[in-house]
Write a protein that holds these residues in place. Sequence first.
Motif, PDB file in Angstrom:
ATOM      1  N   SER A 308       0.075   7.199 -12.113  1.00 51.08           N
ATOM      2  CA  SER A 308       0.672   7.863 -13.273  1.00 51.08           C
ATOM      3  C   SER A 308       1.938   7.151 -13.738  1.00 51.08           C
ATOM      4  N   GLN A 309       2.392   6.142 -12.984  1.00 50.41           N
ATOM      5  CA  GLN A 309       3.645   5.458 -13.265  1.00 50.41           C
ATOM      6  C   GLN A 309       3.388   4.027 -13.728  1.00 50.41           C
ATOM      7  N   ASP A 310       4.447   3.381 -14.194  1.00 52.50           N
ATOM      8  CA  ASP A 310       4.351   1.972 -14.563  1.00 52.50           C
ATOM      9  C   ASP A 310       3.908   1.133 -13.363  1.00 52.50           C
ATOM     10  N   VAL A 311       3.158   0.118 -13.600  1.00 50.59           N
ATOM     11  CA  VAL A 311       2.556  -0.801 -12.631  1.00 50.59           C
ATOM     12  C   VAL A 311       1.362  -0.140 -11.939  1.00 50.59           C
ATOM     13  N   GLY A 312       1.576   1.025 -11.319  1.00 48.67           N
ATOM     14  CA  GLY A 312       0.462   1.737 -10.685  1.00 48.67           C
ATOM     15  C   GLY A 312      -0.197   0.946  -9.577  1.00 48.67           C
ATOM     16  N   LEU A 313       0.611   0.414  -8.654  1.00 48.59           N
ATOM     17  CA  LEU A 313       0.077  -0.425  -7.576  1.00 48.59           C
ATOM     18  C   LEU A 313      -0.866   0.339  -6.650  1.00 48.59           C
ATOM     19  N   ALA A 314      -0.608   1.633  -6.495  1.00 46.14           N
ATOM     20  CA  ALA A 314      -1.499   2.507  -5.709  1.00 46.14           C
ATOM     21  C   ALA A 314      -1.717   1.990  -4.292  1.00 46.14           C
ATOM     22  N   LEU A 315      -0.619   1.881  -3.546  1.00 45.26           N
ATOM     23  CA  LEU A 315      -0.717   1.479  -2.146  1.00 45.26           C
ATOM     24  C   LEU A 315      -1.569   2.451  -1.340  1.00 45.26           C
ATOM     25  N   GLY A 316      -1.442   3.726  -1.620  1.00 44.19           N
ATOM     26  CA  GLY A 316      -2.155   4.741  -0.852  1.00 44.19           C
ATOM     27  C   GLY A 316      -1.427   5.070   0.433  1.00 44.19           C
ATOM     28  N   ALA A 317      -1.760   6.225   0.991  1.00 43.81           N
ATOM     29  CA  ALA A 317      -1.058   6.718   2.178  1.00 43.81           C
ATOM     30  C   ALA A 317      -1.448   5.993   3.455  1.00 43.81           C
ATOM     31  N   GLN A 318      -2.440   5.119   3.395  1.00 44.59           N
ATOM     32  CA  GLN A 318      -2.865   4.373   4.575  1.00 44.59           C
ATOM     33  C   GLN A 318      -2.662   2.880   4.374  1.00 44.59           C
ATOM     34  N   ALA A 319      -1.549   2.527   3.756  1.00 46.25           N
ATOM     35  CA  ALA A 319      -1.274   1.119   3.471  1.00 46.25           C
ATOM     36  C   ALA A 319      -1.146   0.299   4.749  1.00 46.25           C
ATOM     37  N   GLY A 320      -0.480   0.846   5.759  1.00 40.75           N
ATOM     38  CA  GLY A 320      -0.309   0.132   7.029  1.00 40.75           C
ATOM     39  C   GLY A 320       0.886  -0.808   7.023  1.00 40.75           C
ATOM     40  N   GLN A 321       1.299  -1.204   8.203  1.00 46.36           N
ATOM     41  CA  GLN A 321       2.513  -2.004   8.353  1.00 46.36           C
ATOM     42  C   GLN A 321       2.420  -3.358   7.655  1.00 46.36           C
TER      43      GLN A 321
END
Length: 352
Positions: A308-321
């Motif tokens: 919903s924001q600019d760029v919208g990279l959408a890492l997600g909650a399971q991006a990991g280290q």
Amino acid sequence: MTINTTTTESFAGQVVGDVAAAMSGVMTSIGHKLGLYAAMAHAGPISSQQLADKTALAERYVREWLNNQTAGGYIFYDADNSSYTLPDAHVPVLADEDSPVFLVPALEVAASLWLDEEKLLDVFRSGEGIAWGAHHHRLFCGSESLFRPGYKTYLTSEWLRAMDGMEDKLRAGARVADIGCGHGASTIVLAKEFINSRFIGWDSHAESIDTARQRASEAQTNGNLEFKAADAQSYNGGAYDLICFMDCLHDMGDPVGAARHAAKSLAADGRILLVEPAAGDTLEQNINPVSRLYYAASTAVCTPCSMSQDVGLALGAQAGQQRLSEVMLEAGFASVRRIAETPFNIVLEARL
């Protein structure tokens, strides 16, 4: 096509278990809100009538609730004397609101997903996002209540102590920004522990900032805390000794930009504390109940929030280290290391 009916029946049983758990989640929420778990905690065997009397509730409903809880293994039943017991080992999970494994608030988050189902159907079709503030209000309070016990247990006693010299700096007097602070649970924990330091909680959701101010007033902090509305790339008051991102960086549309702004806002030898959901770096490492929960929340809340924001990279909650480290390094940080972990979080420190 030949279908193995045994396999189908086994999978159907798994789904029945999931549906039963989903429906029983309402019972768990009721048990918390009506004080049933609290009344049973460390009380030993109790009859349905005794529990009803103790909680001023109708016995017939209490008995049916107890039977549901027994069928799910939350409560134990003794047929010899028709009594029910909440095992002591279950109390931290169901009745102790200060326990880091108190999980009942997760059901408030789950409830918000159902209430926002129509919005989710729409974004699946459109590819657009859902702003954090557009969700049902149960998401906000549920998230606060779910995260707060972990912050109270680990933030000052373990996580900050793992950052060399940071605890001493905070005790002497430092400047701290808590980005994406929500209702201020983490900021308040910090402010109450380190009374010589100055804390500012920043969040783009104005309604959450209003709630955070109310929470601070209720907590009777020492005048070393304030909350302000701003997003992760527009807050000011630089030269912070510590900048915290508590369970929020993956929700941001432009986490690299947020991290880059944080890098510019740090004092000499300032550091980033990054707390994120527990996750491995690959899907294969995330096939477990905790990740299943986080992927659901990510699909319904975290990914739409970012999109919903600019760029919208959408890492997600399971991006990991690994992926989180890439974000911080791209933003200009020289090093990222894991300093702590819990069953529900990974905790990273980033330095310039």
